[in-house]
Design a protein around this motif. Structure first.
Motif, PDB file in Angstrom:
ATOM      1  N   SER A  87      33.204 -21.215  38.365  1.00 43.94           N
ATOM      2  CA  SER A  87      32.046 -20.429  37.933  1.00 43.94           C
ATOM      3  C   SER A  87      32.387 -18.946  37.846  1.00 43.94           C
ATOM      4  O   SER A  87      31.797 -18.218  37.035  1.00 43.94           O
ATOM      5  N   TYR A 101      24.387 -21.015  23.664  1.00 43.38           N
ATOM      6  CA  TYR A 101      24.279 -21.915  24.819  1.00 43.38           C
ATOM      7  C   TYR A 101      22.857 -21.915  25.387  1.00 43.38           C
ATOM      8  O   TYR A 101      22.265 -22.985  25.606  1.00 43.38           O
ATOM      9  N   ARG A 105      20.117 -25.080  25.733  1.00 43.58           N
ATOM     10  CA  ARG A 105      19.545 -25.490  27.016  1.00 43.58           C
ATOM     11  C   ARG A 105      18.019 -25.421  27.003  1.00 43.58           C
ATOM     12  O   ARG A 105      17.347 -26.252  27.614  1.00 43.58           O
ATOM     13  N   LEU A 112      24.242 -31.849  28.016  1.00 45.28           N
ATOM     14  CA  LEU A 112      25.183 -30.815  28.432  1.00 45.28           C
ATOM     15  C   LEU A 112      25.736 -30.122  27.196  1.00 45.28           C
ATOM     16  O   LEU A 112      25.739 -30.677  26.088  1.00 45.28           O
ATOM     17  N   TYR A 113      26.269 -28.901  27.400  1.00 39.72           N
ATOM     18  CA  TYR A 113      26.806 -28.104  26.292  1.00 39.72           C
ATOM     19  C   TYR A 113      28.170 -27.556  26.686  1.00 39.72           C
ATOM     20  O   TYR A 113      28.392 -27.175  27.843  1.00 39.72           O
ATOM     21  N   TYR A 114      29.072 -27.548  25.720  1.00 43.00           N
ATOM     22  CA  TYR A 114      30.415 -27.034  25.977  1.00 43.00           C
ATOM     23  C   TYR A 114      30.936 -26.350  24.721  1.00 43.00           C
ATOM     24  O   TYR A 114      30.364 -26.460  23.630  1.00 43.00           O
ATOM     25  N   GLY A 122      29.380 -22.520  28.799  1.00 45.75           N
ATOM     26  CA  GLY A 122      28.730 -23.818  28.763  1.00 45.75           C
ATOM     27  C   GLY A 122      28.598 -24.473  30.121  1.00 45.75           C
ATOM     28  O   GLY A 122      28.911 -23.894  31.158  1.00 45.75           O
ATOM     29  N   ASP A 123      28.113 -25.713  30.089  1.00 45.27           N
ATOM     30  CA  ASP A 123      27.947 -26.487  31.322  1.00 45.27           C
ATOM     31  C   ASP A 123      29.257 -27.111  31.771  1.00 45.27           C
ATOM     32  O   ASP A 123      29.434 -27.407  32.952  1.00 45.27           O
ATOM     33  N   ARG A 152      33.050 -26.558  38.627  1.00 46.53           N
ATOM     34  CA  ARG A 152      32.490 -26.915  37.323  1.00 46.53           C
ATOM     35  C   ARG A 152      33.225 -28.123  36.786  1.00 46.53           C
ATOM     36  O   ARG A 152      34.414 -28.322  37.057  1.00 46.53           O
TER      37      ARG A 152
END
Length: 549
Positions: A87, A101, A105, A112-114, A122-123, A152
């Motif tokens: 993080s 992002y 959300r 989830l987002y990347y 992102g997540d 993460r």
């Protein structure tokens, strides 16, 4: 199983098919590329577009994650083992990246987002991981720190846990044979065929990035498959998904073939795997040289990624002499496996006493007892050497020792060798053929060597223990601190090389301690060089370049 779409693809039919078959889908989200989302009007329009876009796909249960962009946020340094999946490495100062992002959300918080190749947003952290010529041992160990300290999720969406085709070339010159020589020594040059030399000299396409066909060099397939399998097994054992380019762009063949390389990739896609690992707390170590009579610890490592149903694994291991096939040790074990579980089961055996080196092969067989079918087989070669007898007493003059750190002196004393400190200038210093041992790290902070050319001319012989790279720089030696796990005898007829083999000079026990475990520490500044990822199995920390005249 899962699949993913690339940015800009229309994936509606794919999503419907994944829904029907129960496959997970990583789909293209609302990308931030070429959009200045710091502009209020543009950002408002972007949010309206996102609401309609994500709303259109909201009822596809197969979609578990959206990709928002390519190769950002983050750069080369963020792929450091000390930064991946942390993080503390998140980047929030790019308006377009951050707002794409946050918009996703807000509109659909169920996914989830990347970012494709974006480790700092992102997540889920993600990466395009190409280790190139990083030692295989360090590729295996790359994510060990993440497994202990990461906070993460991490996903490699692109890459190859082996050397990419384009990295066998530099400046238009092909170095496939030189890559092989790093792993198998001078025998690599014997594998060059006329067809290979003809190809790289005259036929190799000079335009285009992916034109090199490494298949013209016959030994490279086995070397690449070993790198891919070793790295891939270690990453999967830690629970890390990896999308390999094996059988696709950059590996010499865009379609399935019978190569060992693609065979290794196929193994890595199996839901169950089992193999022989190192000691329980150092499972990636390849310790294979031991003293006769020593107790050896190895580990059954297993992956059970079946979605439903338990299994009872029954494993049998057997240690045999290679020459006589005589069984030296054997054992059995069983483990219950549940969906998406891992097993790390240690086993030990004592090597028989021996008066000469003995080669052994450790064989492992694993079966699913309930299903009545084999799971995996593996084998591991090791050698037992007779323990050297203690020195019976020094013959002749003792060694001179220059050793401010004291490590080398203690080592000599433990071997029973007599030593005395190297006298300061002015005293008689070795004109009678005496030997001076320069201790480990002994050159640190010195502005000149402790001996002179005149001392050597008078008959002094000098043995230099391993020094840090910065000290080697000062005395004009070119070097590499890449910590090879394989070195080779250059002068087989030299008395010091008597009894040495390539097997004895690879994958040494434990960790080297001369230089830091990395990636931060006492290496040169990172530029085009990869990070260091531990010193497991190092045979040398600093390698001095052989002078060429």
């Amino acid at each position: 199983p899962a699949t993913f779409t690339f940015a800009g693809e229309d994936f509606r039919e794919l999503a419907a098919g994944c829904d029907e078959r129960g496959m997970l889908l990583i789909a293209s989200g609302m990308t931030h590329h070429e959009l200045n989302l710091a502009d209020p009007d543009l950002y408002q329009d972007f949010q309206t577009w996102a609401e309609r876009y994500y709303g259109r796909h909201a009822n596809h249960p197969s979609i578990v994650m959206y990709g928002l962009g390519i190769n950002a946020p983050g750069n080369f340094n963020d792929f450091s083992p000390a930064k991946l999946g942390r993080s503390s490495s998140l980047i929030w100062n790019n308006p377009s990246v951050t707002r794409s992002y946050l918009t996703g959300r807000r509109v659909d918080p169920t996914r989830l987002y990347y970012y494709h190749g974006g480790p700092c947003g992102g997540d889920v952290a993600s990466g395009n991981f190409y280790p190139n010529h990083t030692p295989i041992q360090e590729v295996e160990d790359w994510m060990l720190e993440w497994s202990e300290k990461g906070d993460r999720l991490y996903l490699t969406v692109e890459g190859l846990l082996g050397t990419f085709n384009v990295d066998y070339e530099k400046g238009g010159v092909t170095y496939v044979t030189e890559y092989a020589a790093r792993l198998i020594g001078d025998t690599a040059y014997g594998y060059e065929t006329d067809a290979y030399r003809e190809y790289i000299s005259f036929q190799r396409p000079r335009l285009g990035t992916w034109g090199l066909d490494v298949g013209f060099y016959p030994q490279i397939d086995a070397l690449r498959s070993e790198a891919l399998l070793r790295g891939g097994r270690a990453w999967r054992f830690l629970g890390l998904p990896f999308n390999h380019w094996a059988g696709n762009i950059g590996v010499g063949s865009p379609s399935p073939d019978n190569s060992a390389f693609q065979g290794a990739a196929a193994q890595l896609r199996l839901p169950t795997m089992a193999w022989i690992g190192g000691p329980e707390n150092e499972f990636s170590l390849k310790d294979h040289n031991f003293y006769a009579g020593e107790t050896v610890e190895k580990t059954l490592l297993g992956i059970y990624d079946q979605p439903v149903g338990d299994a009872l694994w029954e494993a049998r291991w057997e240690l045999r002499e290679k020459g006589s096939a005589k069984v030296a040790a054997e054992g059995r074990m069983s483990r219950k496996m549940s969906p998406y579980s891992r097993v790390k089961a240690p086993f030990r055996f004592r090597l028989p006493d021996a008066a000469a080196p003995v080669e052994y092969e450790l064989n492992l067989t694993v079966r699913d007892a309930a299903a009545g079918r084999p799971v995996a087989e593996d084998r591991f070669a090791l050698t037992a050497y007779p323990r050297p007898a203690p020195a019976s007493g020094a013959k002749g003059a003792p060694f001179f020792v220059f050793d401010p750190q004291g490590e080398t002196t203690a080592w000599l004393n433990a071997l029973g060798a007599a030593s005395e400190p190297w006298p300061a200038g002015g005293a008689k210093r070795g004109g009678d053929g005496r030997v001076l041992v320069i201790g480990r790290r002994a050159l640190r902070g010195l502005k000149k060597l402790p001996f002179t050319a005149e001392d050597v001319a008078a008959g002094l012989r000098v043995v230099v223990s391993e020094q840090h790279c910065s000290e080697l720089d000062k005395i004009g030696l070119r070097h590499e601190d890449r910590s090879p796990r394989q070195v080779f005898v250059r002068r087989a007829d030299h008395p010091l090389a008597a009894g040495l083999t390539a097997e004895a000079l690879r994958d040494w026990q434990g960790h080297a301690t001369l230089i830091s475990e990395g990636p931060a520490g006492d290496r040169l500044a990172v530029s085009t060089r990869s990070f260091r990822t531990g010193n497991r199995g190092s045979v040398a920390s600093a390698v001095i370049e052989t002078p060429h005249f």
